[in-house]
Design an enzyme around this catalytic site. Structure first.
Site, PDB file in Angstrom:
ATOM      1  N   ARG A   1       4.204   0.199  10.351  1.00 33.08           N
ATOM      2  CA  ARG A   1       5.399   0.310  11.195  1.00 33.08           C
ATOM      3  C   ARG A   1       5.862  -0.978  11.859  1.00 33.08           C
ATOM      4  O   ARG A   1       7.088  -1.178  11.959  1.00 33.08           O
ATOM      5  CB  ARG A   1       5.190   1.442  12.215  1.00 33.08           C
ATOM      6  CG  ARG A   1       5.255   2.812  11.551  1.00 33.08           C
ATOM      7  CD  ARG A   1       4.628   3.908  12.399  1.00 33.08           C
ATOM      8  NE  ARG A   1       3.178   3.775  12.452  1.00 33.08           N
ATOM      9  CZ  ARG A   1       2.365   4.616  13.066  1.00 33.08           C
ATOM     10  NH1 ARG A   1       2.865   5.665  13.697  1.00 33.08           N
ATOM     11  NH2 ARG A   1       1.062   4.433  13.040  1.00 33.08           N
TER      12      ARG A   1
ATOM     13  N   THR B   1      -8.801   4.308  12.300  1.00 33.23           N
ATOM     14  CA  THR B   1      -8.399   3.491  13.451  1.00 33.23           C
ATOM     15  C   THR B   1      -7.628   4.288  14.505  1.00 33.23           C
ATOM     16  O   THR B   1      -7.423   3.823  15.619  1.00 33.23           O
ATOM     17  CB  THR B   1      -7.536   2.306  12.995  1.00 33.23           C
ATOM     18  OG1 THR B   1      -6.466   2.826  12.192  1.00 33.23           O
ATOM     19  CG2 THR B   1      -8.330   1.325  12.181  1.00 33.23           C
TER      20      THR B   1
ATOM     21  N   ASP C   1     -14.477  14.422  -1.518  1.00 32.16           N
ATOM     22  CA  ASP C   1     -14.699  15.706  -2.201  1.00 32.16           C
ATOM     23  C   ASP C   1     -16.094  15.653  -2.813  1.00 32.16           C
ATOM     24  O   ASP C   1     -16.859  14.720  -2.523  1.00 32.16           O
ATOM     25  CB  ASP C   1     -13.596  15.888  -3.272  1.00 32.16           C
ATOM     26  CG  ASP C   1     -13.266  17.352  -3.540  1.00 32.16           C
ATOM     27  OD1 ASP C   1     -14.215  18.163  -3.671  1.00 32.16           O
ATOM     28  OD2 ASP C   1     -12.077  17.701  -3.628  1.00 32.16           O
TER      29      ASP C   1
ATOM     30  N   ASP D   1      -3.892   4.181  -1.507  1.00 34.12           N
ATOM     31  CA  ASP D   1      -4.696   4.672  -0.371  1.00 34.12           C
ATOM     32  C   ASP D   1      -4.664   6.202  -0.358  1.00 34.12           C
ATOM     33  O   ASP D   1      -3.852   6.809   0.337  1.00 34.12           O
ATOM     34  CB  ASP D   1      -4.101   4.073   0.919  1.00 34.12           C
ATOM     35  CG  ASP D   1      -4.599   4.744   2.183  1.00 34.12           C
ATOM     36  OD1 ASP D   1      -5.746   5.237   2.181  1.00 34.12           O
ATOM     37  OD2 ASP D   1      -3.837   4.776   3.169  1.00 34.12           O
TER      38      ASP D   1
ATOM     39  N   LYS E   1      -7.688   7.955  -0.031  1.00 33.41           N
ATOM     40  CA  LYS E   1      -8.848   8.360   0.780  1.00 33.41           C
ATOM     41  C   LYS E   1      -9.535   9.595   0.215  1.00 33.41           C
ATOM     42  O   LYS E   1      -9.643  10.636   0.874  1.00 33.41           O
ATOM     43  CB  LYS E   1      -8.430   8.640   2.227  1.00 33.41           C
ATOM     44  CG  LYS E   1      -7.850   7.458   2.979  1.00 33.41           C
ATOM     45  CD  LYS E   1      -7.647   7.786   4.454  1.00 33.41           C
ATOM     46  CE  LYS E   1      -7.006   6.665   5.234  1.00 33.41           C
ATOM     47  NZ  LYS E   1      -5.602   6.392   4.901  1.00 33.41           N
TER      48      LYS E   1
ATOM     49  N   LYS F   1       0.853  -1.191   0.000  1.00 29.33           N
ATOM     50  CA  LYS F   1       0.000   0.000   0.000  1.00 29.33           C
ATOM     51  C   LYS F   1       0.881   1.231   0.000  1.00 29.33           C
ATOM     52  O   LYS F   1       1.857   1.297   0.742  1.00 29.33           O
ATOM     53  CB  LYS F   1      -0.885   0.012   1.256  1.00 29.33           C
ATOM     54  CG  LYS F   1      -1.729   1.270   1.377  1.00 29.33           C
ATOM     55  CD  LYS F   1      -2.575   1.261   2.637  1.00 29.33           C
ATOM     56  CE  LYS F   1      -1.899   1.905   3.820  1.00 29.33           C
ATOM     57  NZ  LYS F   1      -1.908   3.366   3.854  1.00 29.33           N
TER      58      LYS F   1
HETATM   59  O1  LIG Z   1      -6.956   3.634   4.819  1.00 26.00           O
HETATM   60  C1  LIG Z   1      -6.014   3.206   5.508  1.00 26.00           C
HETATM   61  O2  LIG Z   1      -5.180   2.445   5.027  1.00 26.00           O
HETATM   62  C2  LIG Z   1      -6.012   3.537   6.947  1.00 26.00           C
HETATM   63  C3  LIG Z   1      -7.246   3.765   7.521  1.00 26.00           C
HETATM   64  C4  LIG Z   1      -7.358   3.839   8.913  1.00 26.00           C
HETATM   65  O3  LIG Z   1      -8.460   3.953   9.465  1.00 26.00           O
HETATM   66  N1  LIG Z   1      -6.226   3.759   9.663  1.00 26.00           N
HETATM   67  C5  LIG Z   1      -4.979   3.608   9.107  1.00 26.00           C
HETATM   68  O4  LIG Z   1      -3.992   3.515   9.866  1.00 26.00           O
HETATM   69  N2  LIG Z   1      -4.858   3.542   7.739  1.00 26.00           N
HETATM   70  C6  LIG Z   1      -3.515   3.428   7.120  1.00 26.00           C
HETATM   71  O5  LIG Z   1      -2.924   2.197   7.522  1.00 26.00           O
HETATM   72  C7  LIG Z   1      -1.528   2.351   7.760  1.00 26.00           C
HETATM   73  C8  LIG Z   1      -1.243   1.892   9.166  1.00 26.00           C
HETATM   74  O6  LIG Z   1       0.132   1.970   9.408  1.00 26.00           O
HETATM   75  P1  LIG Z   1       0.759   1.513  10.789  1.00 26.00           P
HETATM   76  O7  LIG Z   1       0.012   2.222  11.889  1.00 26.00           O
HETATM   77  O8  LIG Z   1       2.188   1.968  10.673  1.00 26.00           O
HETATM   78  O9  LIG Z   1       0.603   0.017  10.863  1.00 26.00           O
HETATM   79  C9  LIG Z   1      -1.185   3.815   7.501  1.00 26.00           C
HETATM   80  O10 LIG Z   1      -0.618   3.884   6.201  1.00 26.00           O
HETATM   81  C10 LIG Z   1      -2.522   4.538   7.526  1.00 26.00           C
HETATM   82  O11 LIG Z   1      -2.584   5.586   6.593  1.00 26.00           O
END
Ligand SMILES: O=C(O)c1cc(=O)[nH]c(=O)n1[C@@H]1O[C@H](COP(=O)(O)O)[C@@H](O)[C@H]1O
Length: 234
Positions: A211, A120, A65, A60, A62, A33
């Site tokens: 991460r 999240t 608009d 991704d 998101k 992603k």
């Molecule tokens: O759409 C997403 O991917 C996304 C939605 C969400 O609600 N929460 C979320 O963390 N993400 C994405 O998921 C990834 C989570 O990354 P880590 O927190 O490093 O595991 C990031 O790239 C966020 O942009």
């Protein structure tokens, strides 16, 4: 369990570092992603670089608009040949329907179109500050209903809501769950989290993991450990 449920989130500001990591990964073990940071820095060229390495890519961005603008943006994402892309469900029913319609001309090559419900990183308290005075799961359910009505392929939600959404919308409605943390790893800015095996057990189709893999001392070992924790579960 879905074929290849792990989606590695690449949030890098350095393309060489990202490609070094990608070259260590196996497209048979995961999908990738990229999001707003990497796409803003490196654009469609990076998408091509990733496709040349045979990975399925979740773009991704998101989108959120007016319907016409989102429809065109989603169509542009489809033109890049990505596997999955997303919009914010809070953009509303008309926006999501316009996005879905924009993919009709792409036929079977259209990417999966998913809507983000409640991020999240957000807790019930964060929602209250926006004037949304219901628990996160209720707002997720509300936005998922709209997404289902707009006939999108599924939603991004936390694994904590997965059981409720699978039982409400059925097997075909895809659940993409970030906020995944292997036991003992740092939650960082994520609030609604779950471990990889737990997330699969409650019905997540795709686990977005950044991460815990990309910041690990040995990212490939971290990915392999998560992959194996899911295999032993089946
Ligand atoms: O759409 C997403 O991917 C996304 C939605 C969400 O609600 N929460 C979320 O963390 N993400 C994405 O998921 C990834 C989570 O990354 P880590 O927190 O490093 O595991 C990031 O790239 C966020 O942009």
């Amino acid at each position: 369990m879905t074929d290849k449920p792990i989606v590695v989130a690449l949030d890098y500001d350095n393309k060489a570092d990202a490609l070094t990591l990608i070259d260590k990964l196996d497209p048979a073990m995961c999908r990738l992603k990229i999001g707003k940071e990497m796409f803003t820095l490196f654009g469609p060229t990076l998408v091509k670089d990733i496709h040349n390495r045979n990975f399925d890519l979740f773009l991704d961005l998101k989108f959120h608009d007016i319907p016409n603008t989102v429809a065109k943006a989603v169509s542009a994402a489809a033109d890049l040949g990505v596997w999955m892309t997303n919009v914010h469900a809070s953009g509303g029913l008309a926006m999501m329907q316009a996005a879905k319609n924009a993919l009709k001309s792409h036929g079977k090559d259209a990417p999966l179109l998913i809507a983000v419900t409640v991020l999240t990183s957000m807790s019930d308290e964060d929602l209250a500050l926006l004037g949304i005075n219901v628990p996160a799961f209720e707002h997720v359910l509300r936005l998922a209903k709209l997404t289902h009505q707009a006939e999108l392929d599924g939603v991004v939600c936390s694994a904590q809501e997965a059981k409720l959404l699978k039982s409400t919308f059925g097997e075909d409605f895809k659940l993409v769950t970030p906020g995944i943390r292997p036991a003992g790893s740092d939650a960082g800015d994520q609030h609604r989290i779950m471990t990889p095996p737990q997330a699969i057990a409650v019905g997540s189709d795709y686990l977005v993991i950044g991460r815990p893999i990309t910041k690990a001392v040995d990212p490939l070992a971290a990915l392999t450990a998560i992959h194996q924790s899911l295999q032993t579960q089946v």
